[in-house]
Design a protein around this motif. Structure first.
Motif, PDB file in Angstrom:
ATOM      1  N   LEU B  26       0.929  -1.183  -0.080  1.00  0.00           N
ATOM      2  CA  LEU B  26      -0.101   0.087  -0.091  1.00  0.00           C
ATOM      3  C   LEU B  26       0.855   1.046   0.000  1.00  0.00           C
ATOM      4  O   LEU B  26       0.633   2.272  -0.686  1.00  0.00           O
ATOM      5  N   TYR B  27       2.034   1.344   0.768  1.00  0.00           N
ATOM      6  CA  TYR B  27       2.842   2.488   0.907  1.00  0.00           C
ATOM      7  C   TYR B  27       3.312   2.644  -0.232  1.00  0.00           C
ATOM      8  O   TYR B  27       3.293   3.818  -0.996  1.00  0.00           O
ATOM      9  N   GLU B  28       3.909   1.555  -1.090  1.00  0.00           N
ATOM     10  CA  GLU B  28       4.609   1.887  -2.291  1.00  0.00           C
ATOM     11  C   GLU B  28       3.500   2.368  -3.577  1.00  0.00           C
ATOM     12  O   GLU B  28       3.951   3.184  -4.241  1.00  0.00           O
ATOM     13  N   LEU B  29       2.277   2.039  -3.415  1.00  0.00           N
ATOM     14  CA  LEU B  29       1.246   2.161  -4.428  1.00  0.00           C
ATOM     15  C   LEU B  29       1.175   3.843  -4.041  1.00  0.00           C
ATOM     16  O   LEU B  29       1.084   4.538  -5.196  1.00  0.00           O
ATOM     17  N   ASN B  30       1.001   3.903  -3.127  1.00  0.00           N
ATOM     18  CA  ASN B  30       0.407   5.309  -2.671  1.00  0.00           C
ATOM     19  C   ASN B  30       1.365   6.293  -3.054  1.00  0.00           C
ATOM     20  O   ASN B  30       1.244   7.485  -3.517  1.00  0.00           O
ATOM     21  N   THR B  31       2.638   6.088  -2.769  1.00  0.00           N
ATOM     22  CA  THR B  31       3.905   6.845  -3.111  1.00  0.00           C
ATOM     23  C   THR B  31       3.992   7.134  -4.475  1.00  0.00           C
ATOM     24  O   THR B  31       4.150   8.253  -5.045  1.00  0.00           O
ATOM     25  N   ARG B  32       4.006   5.915  -5.211  1.00  0.00           N
ATOM     26  CA  ARG B  32       4.218   6.002  -6.618  1.00  0.00           C
ATOM     27  C   ARG B  32       2.849   6.676  -7.294  1.00  0.00           C
ATOM     28  O   ARG B  32       3.582   7.499  -8.385  1.00  0.00           O
TER      29      ARG B  32
END
Ligand SMILES: Nc1nc2c(ncn2[C@@H]2O[C@H](COP(=O)(O)OP(=O)(O)OP(=O)(O)O)[C@@H](O)[C@H]2O)c(=O)[nH]1
Ligand SMILES: [Mg+2]
Lengths: 190, 170
Positions: B26-32
Protein backbone atom coordinates in the motif's frame (compact mmCIF):
# COMPACT_ATOMS: atom_id res chain seq x y z
CA UNK A 1 -16.65 -9.14 13.29
CA UNK A 2 -13.40 -7.67 12.21
CA UNK A 3 -10.23 -7.05 14.19
CA UNK A 4 -8.20 -4.07 13.07
CA UNK A 5 -4.76 -4.82 14.46
CA UNK A 6 -3.29 -1.53 13.43
CA UNK A 7 -5.64 0.42 15.68
CA UNK A 8 -6.45 -2.40 18.09
CA UNK A 9 -10.12 -2.15 17.25
CA UNK A 10 -12.73 -4.91 17.30
CA UNK A 11 -15.53 -4.04 14.94
CA UNK A 12 -19.02 -5.50 14.97
CA UNK A 13 -21.67 -5.06 12.34
CA UNK A 14 -25.18 -4.46 13.66
CA UNK A 15 -28.01 -4.25 11.14
CA UNK A 16 -31.44 -2.67 11.68
CA UNK A 17 -33.93 -4.60 9.57
CA UNK A 18 -37.69 -4.29 9.20
CA UNK A 19 -40.54 -2.95 7.09
CA UNK A 20 -40.54 0.48 5.44
CA UNK A 21 -41.41 3.37 7.77
CA UNK A 22 -40.93 1.16 10.84
CA UNK A 23 -38.43 3.58 12.39
CA UNK A 24 -34.98 2.11 11.62
CA UNK A 25 -33.47 5.40 10.48
CA UNK A 26 -35.12 7.16 13.42
CA UNK A 27 -33.22 4.82 15.79
CA UNK A 28 -29.90 5.87 14.25
CA UNK A 29 -30.85 9.53 14.25
CA UNK A 30 -31.66 9.36 17.93
CA UNK A 31 -28.37 7.65 18.75
CA UNK A 32 -26.56 10.24 16.65
CA UNK A 33 -28.23 13.12 18.44
CA UNK A 34 -27.76 11.82 21.98
CA UNK A 35 -24.42 10.07 22.18
CA UNK A 36 -21.24 11.99 22.95
CA UNK A 37 -20.06 13.21 19.51
CA UNK A 38 -16.54 12.02 20.33
CA UNK A 39 -17.86 8.45 20.32
CA UNK A 40 -19.52 8.48 16.93
CA UNK A 41 -18.84 9.16 13.26
CA UNK A 42 -21.06 11.13 10.94
CA UNK A 43 -24.39 9.56 10.09
CA UNK A 44 -24.23 8.79 6.40
CA UNK A 45 -27.61 8.36 4.74
CA UNK A 46 -28.38 7.36 1.20
CA UNK A 47 -31.94 8.54 0.96
CA UNK A 48 -34.69 9.60 -1.39
CA UNK A 49 -36.19 13.09 -1.53
CA UNK A 50 -38.92 11.81 0.77
CA UNK A 51 -36.36 10.77 3.41
CA UNK A 52 -36.80 7.08 2.74
CA UNK A 53 -33.67 4.96 2.90
CA UNK A 54 -32.47 4.13 -0.59
CA UNK A 55 -29.43 2.05 0.15
CA UNK A 56 -28.44 2.15 3.76
CA UNK A 57 -27.64 4.45 6.65
CA UNK A 58 -24.29 4.04 8.31
CA UNK A 59 -22.78 5.27 11.54
CA UNK A 60 -19.91 4.05 13.66
CA UNK A 61 -20.11 4.08 17.44
CA UNK A 62 -16.97 3.51 19.47
CA UNK A 63 -16.53 2.75 23.16
CA UNK A 64 -13.60 3.18 25.51
CA UNK A 65 -10.71 0.78 25.39
CA UNK A 66 -11.09 -2.54 27.23
CA UNK A 67 -7.87 -4.40 27.96
CA UNK A 68 -6.23 -2.43 25.16
CA UNK A 69 -8.94 -3.30 22.62
CA UNK A 70 -11.36 -0.70 21.37
CA UNK A 71 -14.87 -2.01 20.62
CA UNK A 72 -16.46 -0.38 17.58
CA UNK A 73 -19.93 -0.88 16.20
CA UNK A 74 -20.89 -0.35 12.62
CA UNK A 75 -24.59 0.39 12.63
CA UNK A 76 -26.45 -0.04 9.38
CA UNK A 77 -30.11 0.31 8.46
CA UNK A 78 -31.58 -1.40 5.43
CA UNK A 79 -34.12 0.16 3.04
CA UNK A 80 -37.49 -1.28 4.00
CA UNK A 81 -39.32 -0.48 0.78
CA UNK A 82 -39.94 -3.62 -1.27
CA UNK A 83 -38.27 -2.37 -4.44
CA UNK A 84 -34.90 -1.77 -2.78
CA UNK A 85 -34.24 -5.46 -2.31
CA UNK A 86 -30.64 -5.22 -3.45
CA UNK A 87 -29.72 -2.81 -0.66
CA UNK A 88 -31.04 -5.30 1.88
CA UNK A 89 -29.05 -8.13 0.38
CA UNK A 90 -25.92 -6.01 0.37
CA UNK A 91 -26.19 -4.77 3.93
CA UNK A 92 -27.22 -7.99 5.65
CA UNK A 93 -24.05 -9.76 4.58
CA UNK A 94 -21.67 -10.30 7.48
CA UNK A 95 -24.05 -8.97 10.16
CA UNK A 96 -22.99 -9.93 13.69
CA UNK A 97 -26.43 -9.14 15.07
CA UNK A 98 -29.76 -8.03 13.66
CA UNK A 99 -32.29 -5.71 15.22
CA UNK A 100 -35.70 -6.29 13.67
CA UNK A 101 -37.62 -3.04 14.04
CA UNK A 102 -41.30 -3.95 13.91
CA UNK A 103 -44.00 -1.33 13.40
CA UNK A 104 -46.55 -1.82 16.18
CA UNK A 105 -49.43 -0.21 14.29
CA UNK A 106 -52.29 -2.60 13.79
CA UNK A 107 -52.48 -2.22 10.02
CA UNK A 108 -48.74 -2.88 9.64
CA UNK A 109 -48.78 -6.44 10.92
CA UNK A 110 -48.69 -8.01 7.45
CA UNK A 111 -45.75 -5.79 6.46
CA UNK A 112 -43.84 -6.93 9.55
CA UNK A 113 -44.47 -10.57 8.70
CA UNK A 114 -43.46 -10.04 5.07
CA UNK A 115 -40.27 -8.26 6.12
CA UNK A 116 -39.34 -11.08 8.50
CA UNK A 117 -39.86 -13.54 5.66
CA UNK A 118 -37.75 -11.35 3.40
CA UNK A 119 -35.00 -11.37 6.03
CA UNK A 120 -35.02 -15.16 6.08
CA UNK A 121 -34.68 -15.23 2.31
CA UNK A 122 -31.84 -12.73 2.29
CA UNK A 123 -29.98 -14.72 4.93
CA UNK A 124 -30.58 -17.96 3.05
CA UNK A 125 -28.77 -16.34 0.12
CA UNK A 126 -25.65 -16.46 2.30
CA UNK A 127 -26.37 -19.91 3.74
CA UNK A 128 -27.42 -18.32 7.04
CA UNK A 129 -30.61 -18.57 9.03
CA UNK A 130 -32.41 -16.72 11.80
CA UNK A 131 -31.99 -19.77 13.98
CA UNK A 132 -28.20 -19.35 14.03
CA UNK A 133 -27.88 -15.60 14.02
CA UNK A 134 -28.06 -13.35 17.07
CA UNK A 135 -31.11 -11.17 16.66
CA UNK A 136 -33.64 -9.27 18.70
CA UNK A 137 -36.92 -7.52 18.03
CA UNK A 138 -37.78 -3.93 18.74
CA UNK A 139 -41.51 -3.24 18.90
CA UNK A 140 -41.50 0.40 17.87
CA UNK A 141 -44.15 3.13 17.84
CA UNK A 142 -45.57 2.08 21.18
CA UNK A 143 -46.92 5.63 21.53
CA UNK A 144 -49.57 5.17 18.86
CA UNK A 145 -53.12 4.47 19.97
CA UNK A 146 -53.56 1.78 17.34
CA UNK A 147 -50.61 -0.26 18.55
CA UNK A 148 -51.04 -4.04 18.55
CA UNK A 149 -50.68 -5.65 21.97
CA UNK A 150 -47.31 -7.18 22.84
CA UNK A 151 -48.66 -10.75 23.26
CA UNK A 152 -50.15 -10.64 19.77
CA UNK A 153 -46.95 -9.27 18.27
CA UNK A 154 -44.95 -11.89 20.13
CA UNK A 155 -47.13 -14.64 18.77
CA UNK A 156 -46.90 -13.43 15.19
CA UNK A 157 -43.30 -12.27 15.00
CA UNK A 158 -41.26 -14.03 17.63
CA UNK A 159 -41.51 -17.81 17.19
CA UNK A 160 -38.05 -18.43 18.70
CA UNK A 161 -38.67 -16.22 21.67
CA UNK A 162 -35.67 -13.97 21.08
CA UNK A 163 -35.31 -10.95 23.38
CA UNK A 164 -37.47 -7.95 22.57
CA UNK A 165 -37.62 -4.28 23.52
CA UNK A 166 -40.48 -1.83 23.35
CA UNK A 167 -39.61 1.53 21.86
CA UNK A 168 -40.75 4.95 20.83
CA UNK A 169 -37.85 5.80 18.56
CA UNK A 170 -39.00 9.37 17.90
CA UNK A 171 -38.73 10.08 21.63
CA UNK A 172 -35.75 7.80 22.17
CA UNK A 173 -37.51 5.41 24.53
CA UNK A 174 -35.94 1.95 24.25
CA UNK A 175 -33.44 2.95 21.56
CA UNK A 176 -30.23 2.51 23.54
CA UNK A 177 -31.63 -0.48 25.44
CA UNK A 178 -32.24 -2.18 22.09
CA UNK A 179 -28.72 -1.48 20.90
CA UNK A 180 -27.18 -2.74 24.11
CA UNK A 181 -29.23 -5.90 23.99
CA UNK A 182 -28.21 -6.56 20.37
CA UNK A 183 -24.53 -6.10 21.21
CA UNK A 184 -24.85 -8.52 24.12
CA UNK A 185 -26.48 -11.04 21.82
CA UNK A 186 -23.65 -10.66 19.31
CA UNK A 187 -21.10 -11.30 22.07
CA UNK A 188 -22.87 -14.28 23.54
CA UNK A 189 -23.00 -16.12 20.22
CA UNK A 190 -19.31 -15.79 19.47
CA UNK B 1 0.34 -2.33 14.72
CA UNK B 2 1.85 -5.40 16.30
CA UNK B 3 -0.53 -7.58 18.27
CA UNK B 4 -0.54 -7.42 22.00
CA UNK B 5 0.60 -10.89 22.98
CA UNK B 6 0.14 -10.33 26.65
CA UNK B 7 -3.52 -9.43 26.91
CA UNK B 8 -5.39 -12.19 28.70
CA UNK B 9 -2.32 -14.37 28.29
CA UNK B 10 -3.56 -15.34 24.87
CA UNK B 11 -1.36 -14.81 21.87
CA UNK B 12 -3.37 -13.18 19.16
CA UNK B 13 -1.88 -15.36 16.48
CA UNK B 14 -1.60 -12.55 14.08
CA UNK B 15 0.87 -12.98 11.31
CA UNK B 16 2.97 -9.89 11.52
CA UNK B 17 4.71 -10.73 8.30
CA UNK B 18 1.51 -10.74 6.26
CA UNK B 19 0.52 -7.45 7.75
CA UNK B 20 3.85 -5.82 7.00
CA UNK B 21 3.81 -7.10 3.47
CA UNK B 22 0.38 -5.65 2.83
CA UNK B 23 1.37 -2.35 4.42
CA UNK B 24 4.43 -2.21 2.23
CA UNK B 25 2.43 -2.76 -0.96
CA UNK B 26 0.00 0.00 0.00
CA UNK B 27 2.82 2.35 0.86
CA UNK B 28 4.56 1.78 -2.45
CA UNK B 29 1.37 2.17 -4.43
CA UNK B 30 0.33 5.34 -2.66
CA UNK B 31 3.78 6.86 -3.05
CA UNK B 32 4.27 5.99 -6.70
CA UNK B 33 0.83 7.28 -7.63
CA UNK B 34 1.25 10.36 -5.43
CA UNK B 35 -2.25 9.39 -4.31
CA UNK B 36 -4.01 11.02 -1.37
CA UNK B 37 -5.15 7.78 0.17
CA UNK B 38 -5.02 4.08 -0.56
CA UNK B 39 -7.27 1.69 1.37
CA UNK B 40 -7.32 -2.09 1.36
CA UNK B 41 -10.71 -3.22 2.63
CA UNK B 42 -12.99 -6.18 2.71
CA UNK B 43 -16.27 -6.14 0.81
CA UNK B 44 -18.16 -5.71 4.07
CA UNK B 45 -16.66 -2.26 4.36
CA UNK B 46 -14.00 -2.89 6.99
CA UNK B 47 -10.71 -1.12 6.36
CA UNK B 48 -7.90 -3.66 6.72
CA UNK B 49 -5.07 -1.24 6.12
CA UNK B 50 -4.48 2.11 4.50
CA UNK B 51 -1.77 4.53 3.56
CA UNK B 52 -1.89 8.26 3.00
CA UNK B 53 -3.49 11.35 4.36
CA UNK B 54 -6.37 10.61 6.73
CA UNK B 55 -6.58 13.97 8.47
CA UNK B 56 -9.87 15.01 6.96
CA UNK B 57 -11.60 11.67 6.64
CA UNK B 58 -13.08 9.05 8.87
CA UNK B 59 -11.58 5.90 7.40
CA UNK B 60 -14.33 3.62 8.65
CA UNK B 61 -17.16 5.70 7.27
CA UNK B 62 -15.41 6.25 3.96
CA UNK B 63 -14.67 2.54 3.58
CA UNK B 64 -18.22 1.48 4.46
CA UNK B 65 -19.66 3.89 1.93
CA UNK B 66 -17.11 2.98 -0.75
CA UNK B 67 -17.78 -0.74 -0.36
CA UNK B 68 -21.53 -0.12 -0.68
CA UNK B 69 -21.08 2.00 -3.75
CA UNK B 70 -18.70 -0.49 -5.36
CA UNK B 71 -21.14 -3.29 -4.76
CA UNK B 72 -23.99 -1.22 -6.23
CA UNK B 73 -22.03 -0.47 -9.39
CA UNK B 74 -21.30 -4.13 -9.82
CA UNK B 75 -24.91 -5.02 -9.32
CA UNK B 76 -25.80 -2.55 -12.04
CA UNK B 77 -23.33 -4.09 -14.46
CA UNK B 78 -24.69 -7.51 -13.59
CA UNK B 79 -28.19 -6.33 -14.47
CA UNK B 80 -27.04 -4.91 -17.77
CA UNK B 81 -24.69 -7.61 -18.95
CA UNK B 82 -26.14 -10.52 -17.04
CA UNK B 83 -22.92 -11.49 -15.35
CA UNK B 84 -21.04 -10.63 -12.24
CA UNK B 85 -18.16 -8.33 -12.97
CA UNK B 86 -16.33 -7.49 -9.79
CA UNK B 87 -13.66 -5.51 -11.44
CA UNK B 88 -13.25 -1.80 -11.20
CA UNK B 89 -15.11 1.44 -10.84
CA UNK B 90 -13.97 5.01 -11.38
CA UNK B 91 -15.70 7.98 -9.76
CA UNK B 92 -14.70 11.35 -11.13
CA UNK B 93 -14.87 14.11 -8.59
CA UNK B 94 -14.23 17.83 -8.75
CA UNK B 95 -10.66 17.70 -7.49
CA UNK B 96 -10.07 14.02 -6.81
CA UNK B 97 -10.95 10.79 -8.51
CA UNK B 98 -11.69 7.54 -6.74
CA UNK B 99 -10.67 4.27 -8.31
CA UNK B 100 -11.93 1.02 -6.82
CA UNK B 101 -10.96 -2.45 -7.82
CA UNK B 102 -11.77 -5.88 -6.45
CA UNK B 103 -9.08 -8.10 -4.96
CA UNK B 104 -10.40 -11.62 -5.27
CA UNK B 105 -14.08 -11.80 -4.49
CA UNK B 106 -13.85 -10.68 -0.87
CA UNK B 107 -11.55 -7.69 -0.83
CA UNK B 108 -11.41 -4.27 -2.32
CA UNK B 109 -8.81 -1.64 -3.10
CA UNK B 110 -9.79 2.04 -2.94
CA UNK B 111 -7.49 4.78 -4.24
CA UNK B 112 -8.18 8.49 -3.98
CA UNK B 113 -5.95 10.55 -6.24
CA UNK B 114 -5.60 13.91 -7.89
CA UNK B 115 -7.72 14.40 -10.99
CA UNK B 116 -4.64 15.25 -13.02
CA UNK B 117 -3.09 11.79 -12.69
CA UNK B 118 -3.51 9.79 -15.91
CA UNK B 119 -6.05 7.05 -15.30
CA UNK B 120 -4.20 4.52 -17.45
CA UNK B 121 -1.17 4.84 -15.21
CA UNK B 122 -3.29 4.52 -12.08
CA UNK B 123 -4.97 1.41 -13.41
CA UNK B 124 -1.67 -0.19 -14.36
CA UNK B 125 -0.05 0.30 -10.97
CA UNK B 126 -3.16 -0.65 -9.01
CA UNK B 127 -3.55 -3.87 -10.92
CA UNK B 128 0.08 -4.76 -10.35
CA UNK B 129 -0.40 -4.13 -6.62
CA UNK B 130 -3.58 -6.21 -6.58
CA UNK B 131 -1.72 -9.12 -8.14
CA UNK B 132 0.93 -8.89 -5.44
CA UNK B 133 -1.70 -8.66 -2.70
CA UNK B 134 -3.59 -11.67 -3.97
CA UNK B 135 -1.02 -14.09 -2.64
CA UNK B 136 -1.69 -13.00 0.97
CA UNK B 137 -5.43 -13.46 0.95
CA UNK B 138 -5.43 -17.03 2.20
CA UNK B 139 -3.32 -16.09 5.12
CA UNK B 140 -5.66 -13.17 5.94
CA UNK B 141 -8.62 -15.51 5.92
CA UNK B 142 -6.91 -17.95 8.23
CA UNK B 143 -6.38 -15.20 10.80
CA UNK B 144 -10.01 -14.18 10.74
CA UNK B 145 -11.17 -17.31 12.47
CA UNK B 146 -8.73 -16.97 15.33
CA UNK B 147 -9.57 -13.53 16.56
CA UNK B 148 -12.34 -13.97 19.10
CA UNK B 149 -10.29 -15.42 21.92
CA UNK B 150 -9.98 -12.31 24.04
CA UNK B 151 -13.74 -11.72 24.05
CA UNK B 152 -14.13 -13.58 27.33
CA UNK B 153 -16.44 -13.05 30.29
CA UNK B 154 -14.29 -10.31 31.74
CA UNK B 155 -14.29 -8.42 28.46
CA UNK B 156 -18.05 -8.73 28.19
CA UNK B 157 -18.78 -7.45 31.65
CA UNK B 158 -16.50 -4.46 31.11
CA UNK B 159 -18.20 -3.84 27.80
CA UNK B 160 -21.57 -3.80 29.58
CA UNK B 161 -20.30 -1.07 31.87
CA UNK B 162 -18.91 0.92 28.96
CA UNK B 163 -22.26 0.66 27.18
CA UNK B 164 -24.23 1.79 30.23
CA UNK B 165 -22.00 4.82 30.50
CA UNK B 166 -21.92 5.77 26.83
CA UNK B 167 -25.61 5.07 26.25
CA UNK B 168 -26.78 6.82 29.41
CA UNK B 169 -28.35 3.67 30.82
CA UNK B 170 -27.22 3.96 34.42
N1 LIG C 1 -45.37 7.95 16.34
C1 LIG C 1 -44.16 7.42 16.07
N2 LIG C 1 -43.59 7.64 14.87
C2 LIG C 1 -42.39 7.10 14.63
C3 LIG C 1 -41.70 6.33 15.60
N3 LIG C 1 -40.52 5.93 15.08
C4 LIG C 1 -40.46 6.45 13.83
N4 LIG C 1 -41.57 7.16 13.56
C5 LIG C 1 -41.90 7.90 12.31
O1 LIG C 1 -42.06 6.95 11.26
C6 LIG C 1 -41.62 7.52 10.03
C7 LIG C 1 -40.63 6.58 9.34
O2 LIG C 1 -39.46 6.46 10.12
P1 LIG C 1 -38.05 6.01 9.48
O3 LIG C 1 -37.09 5.91 10.61
O4 LIG C 1 -37.68 6.89 8.36
O5 LIG C 1 -38.44 4.57 8.92
P2 LIG C 1 -37.48 3.50 8.23
O6 LIG C 1 -37.73 2.21 8.92
O7 LIG C 1 -36.08 3.98 8.20
O8 LIG C 1 -38.11 3.45 6.74
P3 LIG C 1 -37.35 3.01 5.35
O9 LIG C 1 -36.11 3.81 5.28
O10 LIG C 1 -38.28 3.28 4.26
O11 LIG C 1 -37.08 1.55 5.49
C8 LIG C 1 -41.02 8.86 10.36
O12 LIG C 1 -41.98 9.85 10.07
C9 LIG C 1 -40.77 8.79 11.85
O13 LIG C 1 -40.83 10.05 12.48
C10 LIG C 1 -42.35 6.10 16.88
O14 LIG C 1 -41.84 5.44 17.78
N5 LIG C 1 -43.57 6.67 17.03
MG1 LIG D 1 -34.76 4.34 6.73
Amino acid sequence: MYVDWKNQEIIFKIVYYGPGLGGKTTNLEYIYSKINPALRSELVSFKTKEDRTLYFDFMQVGLGSIGGKKPRFHLYTIPGQIQYSYGRKLVINGADAIIFVADSQRDRLDENIASLQDLREKLAGYQKSLEQLPWIIQYNKRDLPRATSIPTLQKKLNPFDVPYCEAIATQGAGVFETLKSAIQMAMSKL
Amino acid sequence: MVPDNKSNGVGLLFSETTYHKISRILYELNTRLKAKLTIFADMNGYAIDYNGDTRNVNINTLTAVAAGSFSASNEMSRMISGQKHFEHVLHEGVRDNVYMCSVGSEYLMIIIFDKTAPIGFVRLLVHAAVNKLSQYLDSLKAQKSKTAQFLNAEFRSKLDNEMDRAFGLM
